[in-house]
Design an enzyme around this catalytic site. Structure first.
Site, PDB file in Angstrom:
ATOM      1  N   CYS A  51     -99.496   7.725 -56.053  1.00 27.75           N
ATOM      2  CA  CYS A  51     -98.987   7.097 -57.290  1.00 27.75           C
ATOM      3  C   CYS A  51    -100.021   6.167 -57.930  1.00 27.75           C
ATOM      4  O   CYS A  51     -99.790   5.647 -59.023  1.00 27.75           O
ATOM      5  CB  CYS A  51     -97.708   6.340 -57.017  1.00 27.75           C
ATOM      6  SG  CYS A  51     -97.937   4.803 -56.114  1.00 27.75           S
ATOM      7  N   LYS A  83    -101.312  -1.097 -54.615  1.00 31.33           N
ATOM      8  CA  LYS A  83    -102.123  -0.160 -53.826  1.00 31.33           C
ATOM      9  C   LYS A  83    -103.547  -0.033 -54.393  1.00 31.33           C
ATOM     10  O   LYS A  83    -104.520   0.083 -53.636  1.00 31.33           O
ATOM     11  CB  LYS A  83    -101.444   1.217 -53.767  1.00 31.33           C
ATOM     12  CG  LYS A  83    -100.231   1.248 -52.841  1.00 31.33           C
ATOM     13  CD  LYS A  83    -100.651   0.995 -51.402  1.00 31.33           C
ATOM     14  CE  LYS A  83     -99.510   1.000 -50.428  1.00 31.33           C
ATOM     15  NZ  LYS A  83     -99.935   0.718 -49.051  1.00 31.33           N
ATOM     16  N   HIS A 106     -86.886  10.649 -50.900  1.00 30.45           N
ATOM     17  CA  HIS A 106     -87.691  11.524 -51.753  1.00 30.45           C
ATOM     18  C   HIS A 106     -87.131  12.937 -51.747  1.00 30.45           C
ATOM     19  O   HIS A 106     -86.191  13.240 -51.010  1.00 30.45           O
ATOM     20  CB  HIS A 106     -89.154  11.494 -51.289  1.00 30.45           C
ATOM     21  CG  HIS A 106     -89.807  10.169 -51.523  1.00 30.45           C
ATOM     22  ND1 HIS A 106     -90.387   9.427 -50.521  1.00 30.45           N
ATOM     23  CD2 HIS A 106     -89.947   9.436 -52.657  1.00 30.45           C
ATOM     24  CE1 HIS A 106     -90.861   8.299 -51.016  1.00 30.45           C
ATOM     25  NE2 HIS A 106     -90.610   8.273 -52.305  1.00 30.45           N
TER      26      HIS A 106
END
Length: 328
Positions: free
Chosen positions: A125, A156, A195
């Protein structure tokens, strides 16, 4: 960029199985797989702590832990993770907790003086919403992020940049790996925030258990996705700890794509659901394609080993024996 030169006075990671390894986040999907892999390879001094024993968001606690344990190797698999709903509801939690964990662990690894190598795990992502497909490492910071999880993604990205900065300024051998969609034992099968793959496993299992006539899945089934078994990621982490000491982060993917329709049919088969699979095309499809360019790590000699169907069979078995069995 490249591998450690033979002139390095230290043994390689795989030749140093008595060296102390700290796996942060050992109870999660990724950390538990890395821990299993280290044990199976014969590493004899692997250190872990639960969140109750060590809160990685607390700087003083992390520094005290590193000073006392003095790990030689650090694998940073700990993170605060969640789906779209959690990210949009608790954005402060996602950006703050992840920035704190990364900052505390990377800085303590440098300060303790014993750490020879650190590997930071990120997520796909980090890349722009409209990145080229397959997504190369070089597309980082080339465009706007997907707004639904930008808080997590920004944290991140900061982790990658922190590893790079500590390498440049302090000479810390810190590397970063970015995996694609993962699945396997210890996955999150929660009805609200799992998910796509664990969600499909749970829904088909529940439909089978209640003899439901059909399972309705959102969208047309046409989007392409890439999946990697978590045991393959653990193998890649060991490979990078041993072989890679570059500045740039490394994509870790399977390199093979599957449509959501093919994935749903495969899960239906593995679970043994006999009813109909219905597609609700009035619902959104999401991104049409998401594939990472993993040619860098593949070119270094690492390749995934677990075929999707085999991995799904194993994951479904784990789900039945652990998640379902725990409910009874």
């Amino acid at each position: 960029m490249g591998t450690v030169t033979p002139a390095d006075p230290h043994p390689s990671f795989l030749a140093d199985k008595g060296g102390r390894v700290f796996v942060a986040g050992h109870r999660g999907l990724v950390g538990s797989a890395i821990l299993r892999r280290l044990v199976s390879l014969g590493f004899t001094d692997v250190v872990v702590r639960t969140h109750a024993e060590l809160d990685l968001t607390r700087q003083a606690a992390v520094e005290a832990f590193f000073a006392a344990e003095r790990p030689r190797y650090v694998v940073l698999a700990a993170a605060k993770v969640g789906g779209i709903h959690a990210n949009s509801t608790f954005p402060a939690d996602f950006i703050a907790a992840n920035l704190q964990i990364q900052t505390n662990v990377v800085d303590a690894a440098l300060r303790c003086g014993s750490a020879r190598k650190l590997l930071f795990l990120g997520s796909s992502c980090i890349y722009p919403k409209f990145a080229p497909q397959p997504i190369p490492e070089g597309s980082l910071l080339s465009g706007p992020l997907e707004p639904t999880n930008e808080w997590y993604a920004v944290a991140k990205i900061a982790g990658i940049k922190m590893c790079q900065a500590y390498r440049i300024q302090h000479g810390l051998d810190a590397v970063s790996a970015m995996p694609i969609n993962l699945y396997g034992p210890q996955d999150n099968f929660h009805p609200e925030n799992s998910h796509v793959l664990p969600a499909l496993i749970r829904r088909f299992h529940e439909a089978k258990a209640t003899n439901a006539p059909e399972v309705v899945v959102w969208g047309s089934g046409s989007p392409l996705r890439e999946f990697l078994h978590v045991d393959d990621l653990a193998d890649a982490v060991i490979f990078l700890m041993d072989q890679y000491s570059g500045l740039e982060h490394v994509n870790v993917g399977s390199g093979s794509e599957v449509t959501i329709k093919e994935l749903a049919e495969l899960v239906k088969e593995v679970v043994g659901f006999q009813g109909k699979l219905v597609w609700d095309s009035t619902k959104p499809d999401g991104t049409p394609r998401k594939l990472m360019d993993s040619s860098k790590i593949h070119g270094m000699g690492w390749k995934p080993k677990v075929p999707l169907k085999e991995g799904l069979v194993e994951t479904y078995k784990w789900y039945v024996e652990n998640v379902i069995a725990d409910k009874k």
